[in-house]
Scaffold this motif. Structure first.
Motif: not given
Length: 246
Positions: A141-144, A159-163
């Protein structure tokens, strides 16, 4: 508010080292491969300068990978697929350059990804942006910034979904397998609801492993190597990693 770029030093060093290599044909039978260190260093410097300029940054932090990797303790075969691959000639020089000129940081037993993930999720009044072409940062969870110009804000749910997607499908580049025969399309069908609580996603993941003749411990092992660490999951003083668990 100040803007700090969190730069993936591993990738910028590797890319510059590769681009600097030049094959030379001496005769019909003899080829050699050459690199000129100053040229590769200039590529590193130009790449970092371009990021700072395009993203209008006030400061930068460059991260590199430590010589040890905690993931090898979780999954001994992690990245074994890279052992036989030749490293670019001046890659070590580029690492030294990043340390000397940019004070590149590395934490005991962590990859550069983890260092950046921890720094990006640490509470701060300033803005931080992870800069890397590595898609795995979609799990933070960030600016990317992936293209060097545009910034994407990744939410905690995303982010959790991607993990969890990575845990299902694995990553052949990093040498962990996930569930056999489960690719991106199937994984995304299983976890179609991106706003689903992590606990519910995990139940689906475990069922997929069990259906493949595996168990929850197998799933947990894969989830732990797939996870890019976040703030609070690493003790810098002791070098201890808080392994992911539901």
């Amino acid at each position: 508010m100040k803007r700090t770029l969190l730069i993936d030093g591993d990738i910028i060093a590797y890319q510059s080292a590769v681009k600097s290599e030049q094959p030379i044909k001496w005769d019909d039978n003899l080829w050699t491969l050459h690199s000129y260190t100053p040229e590769a260093m200039k590529m590193v410097d130009d790449g970092i300068d371009a990021l700072k300029r395009k993203l209008k940054a006030d400061s930068i932090v460059v991260a590199i990978t430590d010589t040890k990797n905690f993931r090898k303790d979780v999954l001994p075969t992690y990245k074994d697929n890279r052992k036989q691959k030749r490293k670019p000639l001046v890659l070590g020089d580029m690492r030294s350059h990043l340390i000397k000129k940019y004070k590149a940081v590395f934490y005991t037993s962590l990859e550069a990804d983890d260092v950046l993930g921890i720094l990006a999720t640490k509470p701060s009044k300033d803005e931080t942006i992870i800069c890397s072409i590595d898609k795995d940062f979609m799990g933070v969870p960030c600016n990317y910034c992936r293209d060097g110009e545009t910034v994407q804000k990744i939410s905690l749910n995303e982010a959790n979904h991607f993990h969890m997607i990575q845990t299902l499908m694995g990553d052949p580049v990093d040498g962990y397998s996930g569930v056999p025969k489960v690719g991106a399309v199937t994984a995304n069908k299983m976890l179609a609801d991106k706003d689903m609580p992590v606990k519910d996603m995990w139940e689906i993941v475990v069922k997929a492993y069990e259906k493949a003749g595996m168990n929850e411990q197998d799933a947990l092992q894969q989830a732990r190597v797939a996870r890019i660490l976040r703030h609070g999951e690493y003790d810098k003083k002791t070098g201890e990693v808080k392994l992911w668990q539901i």
